[in-house]
Design an enzyme around this catalytic site. Structure first.
Site, PDB file in Angstrom:
ATOM      1  N   ARG A  20      26.157  14.623   5.184  1.00 44.51           N
ATOM      2  CA  ARG A  20      25.796  14.395   3.779  1.00 44.51           C
ATOM      3  C   ARG A  20      26.197  12.981   3.354  1.00 44.51           C
ATOM      4  NH1 ARG A  20      26.675  20.345   2.893  1.00 44.51           N
ATOM      5  NH2 ARG A  20      28.929  20.130   2.936  1.00 44.51           N
ATOM      6  N   PHE A  78      15.356  23.479   2.327  1.00 52.76           N
ATOM      7  CA  PHE A  78      16.398  24.481   2.623  1.00 52.76           C
ATOM      8  C   PHE A  78      17.705  24.028   1.954  1.00 52.76           C
ATOM      9  CE2 PHE A  78      13.500  24.003   6.242  1.00 52.76           C
ATOM     10  CZ  PHE A  78      12.967  25.275   6.353  1.00 52.76           C
ATOM     11  N   ASP A 137      14.166  25.397  -1.993  1.00 57.59           N
ATOM     12  CA  ASP A 137      14.734  26.538  -1.275  1.00 57.59           C
ATOM     13  C   ASP A 137      13.960  27.787  -1.677  1.00 57.59           C
ATOM     14  OD1 ASP A 137      17.719  26.995   0.224  1.00 57.59           O
ATOM     15  OD2 ASP A 137      16.775  28.789  -0.584  1.00 57.59           O
ATOM     16  N   ALA A 147      11.668  26.473  -6.303  1.00 57.10           N
ATOM     17  CA  ALA A 147      11.905  27.710  -5.543  1.00 57.10           C
ATOM     18  C   ALA A 147      10.633  28.023  -4.769  1.00 57.10           C
ATOM     19  CB  ALA A 147      12.271  28.853  -6.486  1.00 57.10           C
ATOM     20  N   ASP A 199      17.085  20.964   7.023  1.00 51.95           N
ATOM     21  CA  ASP A 199      18.314  21.659   7.453  1.00 51.95           C
ATOM     22  C   ASP A 199      18.090  23.171   7.363  1.00 51.95           C
ATOM     23  OD1 ASP A 199      20.921  22.169   8.232  1.00 51.95           O
ATOM     24  OD2 ASP A 199      21.739  21.947   6.211  1.00 51.95           O
ATOM     25  N   CYS A 254      21.070  24.420  13.649  1.00 51.39           N
ATOM     26  CA  CYS A 254      22.412  25.015  13.669  1.00 51.39           C
ATOM     27  C   CYS A 254      22.446  26.242  14.586  1.00 51.39           C
ATOM     28  CB  CYS A 254      22.874  25.383  12.259  1.00 51.39           C
ATOM     29  SG  CYS A 254      21.850  26.623  11.446  1.00 51.39           S
TER      30      CYS A 254
END
Length: 399
Positions: free
Chosen positions: A218, A234, A256, A283, A303, A343
């Site tokens: 970040r 995301f 998101d 959204a 991400d 991730c």
């Protein structure tokens, strides 16, 4: 008598190299006085076929039969837990996280990375949030809490257990989230990360309340954001968005699928910059949103959540990463910067890089790698457990 796991001949090699897992296929047989002794979560000893002690750890049902707690013969009592928590604390002290006025949230215990497989503990100000990923750790959670209290003293005022969504569902534990010690009136707290403010809610938020593993990445976004139009997909609670704005972004859009997430992103932007910041929240499904962005953005952050939680779905996951990155690479402005992450523990950094390479070829853009990113030091990797290197990322310059 402590139950004994006897390995098949030759299957001790990985343990002799101090890998912290015993796979079920390596087990020859189990010796126990009764079936109750070998219940999931019990502490067991591991022996070679020749009868030599190797390790002890938590027994579990599944592909991993034992998660190793120690390669020594020692009692796993409160004194042992205090020793392990104190060792993890000392690493964070060396890293500069303990009593840091600019960063008041960090990971204290990172599973195998801190020789406590199946356990995560995050610190948010004066609250410790415990998350157990194995039955053994869940059954030991009160000893963990006692050890945290002993190591931290008055620095911690509450310890919250948030294991209901992470313990094995087939274990029948009926886990309910709640305070192991102390309590918080709101279940949330404003914390600082590199001087940026974030409202963290450990009772209702995802994971333990915040994604601490992207702290350094970040900060790198902040370095590149000045004068750019930024898309953070995301976004969850808007971590990258806050840093982009702090770095002087012209405008920021946070996307998101969760309306709750974009509301939290808005709260964090207001917390740091007031009501007038040039920030838009959407959204929407990020993958769909990327179809229609045109060339509006010159800094994009991808991400996504773990596309591949295990190797069985790896092929589909890599196709998902390829489509996602190709979409962003094809539309980002010339001279744009793309931050892209995986991730998924099952995705190696080599495989991720190859997939992004394929996406760049599909997009037909000239792309340079500026940075290769990973998890921060408070998410350490046990040198004997390379699987712990789960977070990988690339920063790309797109002509």
């Amino acid at each position: 008598m402590t139950p004994k796991i006897i390995l098949k001949r030759g299957k001790e090699e990985s343990l002799l190299r101090r890998h912290p897992w015993v796979f079920s296929g390596a087990v020859d047989h189990i010796e126990a006085e009764s079936e109750d002794q070998i219940a999931e979560g019990a502490v067991v000893e591991v022996y070679t076929r020749a009868g030599e002690f190797i390790a002890q750890g938590h027994y579990q049902i599944g592909s991993i039969a034992v998660r190793v707690l120690s390669f020594e013969r020692e009692e796993i009592d409160l004194k042992w837990w205090v020793k392990r928590v104190a060792a993890a604390y000392d690493v964070r002290r060396v890293l500069g996280f303990v009593e840091n006025p600019r960063t008041t949230c960090y990971r204290l215990i990172h599973g195998e990375g801190d020789s406590l497989p199946g356990l995560v503990v995050d610190i948010y100000g004066t609250t410790a949030v415990v998350q157990c990923h194995s039955v053994g750790m869940f059954l030991s959670r009160r000893e963990v809490a006692e050890a945290i209290r002993e190591v931290y003293g008055e620095k911690i005022t509450a310890i919250y257990d948030k294991s209901s969504q992470t313990v094995p569902p087939k274990a029948g534990l009926d886990a309910v989230d709640g305070y192991l010690w102390g309590r918080s009136d709101h279940g949330s707290q404003v914390v600082l990360e590199n001087g940026q403010k974030f409202m963290v809610n450990w009772e209702k938020g995802q994971k333990t309340g915040f994604f601490l593993d992207q702290r350094e990445n970040r900060e790198l976004v902040m370095h590149y954001a000045k004068g750019r139009t930024v898309l953070n997909t995301f976004c969850y609670t808007g971590g990258f968005s806050v840093y982009a704005m702090a770095g002087g972004a012209r405008e920021v859009c946070s996307v998101d699928a969760s309306e709750r997430a974009v509301d939290l992103a808005r709260e964090n932007m207001v917390l740091n910059f007031g009501e007038g910041a040039p920030h838009e929240e959407v959204a929407a499904d990020a993958v769909e949103y990327l179809k229609h962005i045109g060339n509006k953005y010159d800094l994009i952050i991808l991400d996504p959540p773990a596309f591949a939680k295990h190797h069985k779905v790896l092929g589909n996951a890599m196709q998902g990463y390829k489509r996602l990155n190709a979409r962003a690479l094809s539309q980002i402005k010339p001279g744009g910067i793309l931050f892209t992450f995986s991730c998924s523990q099952a995705v190696t950094k080599e495989l991720f890089r190859t997939t992004v390479f394929s996406a760049a070829a599909i997009a037909g853009r000239k792309v340079r790698i500026l940075h290769q990113l990973h998890q921060p030091a408070d998410h350490p990797i046990n040198i004997y457990h390379p699987e712990g290197e789960y977070l990988k990322g690339l920063v790309l310059y797109v002509e």
